[in-house]
Enzyme design. Structure first.
Site, PDB file in Angstrom:
ATOM      1  N   ASN A   8       0.872  -1.186   0.000  1.00 16.71           N
ATOM      2  CA  ASN A   8       0.000   0.000   0.000  1.00 16.71           C
ATOM      3  C   ASN A   8       0.911   1.239   0.000  1.00 16.71           C
ATOM      4  OD1 ASN A   8      -1.423   2.282   1.053  1.00 16.71           O
ATOM      5  ND2 ASN A   8      -3.036   0.927   1.781  1.00 16.71           N
ATOM      6  N   HIS A  44      -5.475   3.647  -1.688  1.00 17.81           N
ATOM      7  CA  HIS A  44      -6.746   3.911  -1.002  1.00 17.81           C
ATOM      8  C   HIS A  44      -7.054   5.394  -1.161  1.00 17.81           C
ATOM      9  CE1 HIS A  44      -9.311   2.635   2.689  1.00 17.81           C
ATOM     10  NE2 HIS A  44      -9.838   3.713   2.145  1.00 17.81           N
ATOM     11  N   HIS A  51      -4.052  11.551   0.676  1.00 14.58           N
ATOM     12  CA  HIS A  51      -2.929  10.632   0.426  1.00 14.58           C
ATOM     13  C   HIS A  51      -2.779  10.504  -1.097  1.00 14.58           C
ATOM     14  CE1 HIS A  51      -4.835   8.723   4.225  1.00 14.58           C
ATOM     15  NE2 HIS A  51      -3.924   9.581   4.630  1.00 14.58           N
ATOM     16  N   GLU A  71      -8.704   0.413  -2.977  1.00 11.62           N
ATOM     17  CA  GLU A  71      -9.573   0.258  -1.813  1.00 11.62           C
ATOM     18  C   GLU A  71     -10.351   1.536  -1.577  1.00 11.62           C
ATOM     19  OE1 GLU A  71      -6.346  -1.861   1.184  1.00 11.62           O
ATOM     20  OE2 GLU A  71      -6.922   0.214   1.468  1.00 11.62           O
ATOM     21  N   THR A 101      -7.854   6.291   9.489  1.00 14.69           N
ATOM     22  CA  THR A 101      -7.595   5.057   8.735  1.00 14.69           C
ATOM     23  C   THR A 101      -8.786   4.126   8.947  1.00 14.69           C
ATOM     24  OG1 THR A 101      -6.005   3.252   8.402  1.00 14.69           O
ATOM     25  CG2 THR A 101      -6.316   4.008  10.677  1.00 14.69           C
ATOM     26  N   HIS A 191      -4.177  -4.579   7.488  1.00 17.28           N
ATOM     27  CA  HIS A 191      -4.189  -3.537   8.521  1.00 17.28           C
ATOM     28  C   HIS A 191      -3.306  -3.924   9.683  1.00 17.28           C
ATOM     29  CE1 HIS A 191      -5.481   0.284  10.047  1.00 17.28           C
ATOM     30  NE2 HIS A 191      -6.156   0.438   8.930  1.00 17.28           N
ATOM     31  N   GLY A 214       0.905  -1.350   4.377  1.00 19.07           N
ATOM     32  CA  GLY A 214       1.395  -0.016   4.078  1.00 19.07           C
ATOM     33  C   GLY A 214       2.211   0.584   5.193  1.00 19.07           C
ATOM     34  N   HIS A 215       1.551   0.958   6.268  1.00 23.51           N
ATOM     35  CA  HIS A 215       2.167   1.784   7.303  1.00 23.51           C
ATOM     36  C   HIS A 215       3.481   1.201   7.843  1.00 23.51           C
ATOM     37  CE1 HIS A 215       2.094   4.899  10.354  1.00 23.51           C
ATOM     38  NE2 HIS A 215       2.427   3.976  11.235  1.00 23.51           N
TER      39      HIS A 215
HETATM   40  N1  PXP Z   1      -6.527  -2.674   4.153  1.00 23.50           N
HETATM   41  C1  PXP Z   1      -7.334  -1.600   4.246  1.00 23.50           C
HETATM   42  C2  PXP Z   1      -8.761  -1.750   3.863  1.00 23.50           C
HETATM   43  C3  PXP Z   1      -6.837  -0.356   4.660  1.00 23.50           C
HETATM   44  O1  PXP Z   1      -7.650   0.708   4.740  1.00 23.50           O
HETATM   45  C4  PXP Z   1      -5.464  -0.238   4.961  1.00 23.50           C
HETATM   46  C5  PXP Z   1      -4.906   1.091   5.364  1.00 23.50           C
HETATM   47  O2  PXP Z   1      -5.073   1.998   4.319  1.00 23.50           O
HETATM   48  C6  PXP Z   1      -4.660  -1.397   4.854  1.00 23.50           C
HETATM   49  C7  PXP Z   1      -5.218  -2.592   4.455  1.00 23.50           C
HETATM   50  C8  PXP Z   1      -3.202  -1.356   5.168  1.00 23.50           C
HETATM   51  O3  PXP Z   1      -3.027  -1.116   6.539  1.00 23.50           O
HETATM   52  P1  PXP Z   1      -1.604  -0.702   7.093  1.00 23.50           P
HETATM   53  O4  PXP Z   1      -1.279   0.632   6.512  1.00 23.50           O
HETATM   54  O5  PXP Z   1      -1.797  -0.671   8.583  1.00 23.50           O
HETATM   55  O6  PXP Z   1      -0.631  -1.764   6.658  1.00 23.50           O
END
Ligand code: PXP
Length: 242
Positions: A8, A44, A51, A71, A101, A191, A214-215
């Site tokens: 992400n 996203h 973003h 997403e 988020t 997530h 992502g994060h």
């Molecule tokens: N899945 C969804 C639906 C999300 O909204 C996000 C965050 O944008 C992620 C996955 C990825 O989460 P993270 O950034 O904590 O890895």
């Protein structure tokens, strides 16, 4: 079983937007993630474009050679973008417009008619669909009823409890993932997955089709570099975990 790593890249866009201009270059980062082994790119776009911007998504369609996963909450604007770009996958998320988020999954029973209609439109354009949901059997059954191809298990609660009791944390996810599999739904997850908890998740749900991260991954890249970091995440998906 193989699990795809979809990176992400929203955080790259956040960094770029902090200054204006084009550093870091979101499109180049997406291509480099693929070069370093990522098997998908996730974006996203949020309504305020704080973003990833809608224009980025259109450019990414041309640049991404693996799988593009878009997403978001299916507003009319979001759906128009997705139908124009035609990504491999669209993950529908029940985000309120003002959340920092994503912080919960769909109630697929309550929103059945809406989701069914949106999914039908996406399928007409050959787009694979996924629904972001908590590990709750009735919502998984609901995902099947509205004809989604996949679910994405919301792993925020897993990541929180993991630091206290990893077996307790994974238990509802294993049960839900098996239930989804029995309904012929592909299981994605995302997530708060990171280098601490990813191998354990994969070991317990080996048939996970895709993780979108992502994060933590982008934060780890500050220390290890993007190439090394992607290798480290890929290794977590290959290791047998602990
Ligand atoms: N899945 C969804 C639906 C999300 O909204 C996000 C965050 O944008 C992620 C996955 C990825 O989460 P993270 O950034 O904590 O890895």
């Amino acid at each position: 079983m193989h699990t795809r790593l979809s990176v992400n890249i929203n955080k790259i866009a956040t960094l770029r937007n902090a200054r204006g201009g084009n550093i870091p270059d979101v499109i180049k980062t997406a291509k480099d993630c693929e070069l370093f082994g990522a098997e998908g790119i996730t974006v996203h776009p949020r309504p305020d474009e704080r973003h990833i911007r809608y224009d980025d998504v259109i450019e990414l369609k041309e640049a991404v050679t693996t799988e593009l996963n878009i997403e978001g909450y299916p507003t009319n604007e979001f759906l128009a973008l997705v139908l124009k770009v035609k990504p491999t996958q669209c993950t529908l998320v029940p985000d309120a417009s003002n959340v920092i988020t994503s912080n919960q999954g769909w109630d697929t029973i309550k929103h059945k008619d809406f989701l069914k209609d949106v999914i039908e439109q996406l399928h007409e354009f050959g787009i694979r669909t996924s629904l972001f949901i908590n590990p709750v059997e009735q919502f998984i059954e609901g995902a099947k009823i509205v004809n989604s191809n996949c679910i994405e298990l919301y792993t925020g609660p897993f990541a929180n409890i993991f630091t206290i009791d990893k077996y307790k944390a994974i238990s509802p996810y294993v049960q839900s993932a098996k239930y989804a599999q029995s309904l012929d739904l592909k299981v994605n997850a995302g997530h708060d997955l990171n280098l601490e908890n990813l191998a354990f998740f994969k070991k317990n749900i080996p048939f996970t089709a895709e993780v979108s991260i992502g994060h933590a991954l982008i934060s780890d890249a500050l220390y290890y570099g993007l190439n090394n970091t992607i290798q480290m995440y890929l290794r977590q998906l290959k290791s047998i975990g602990s």
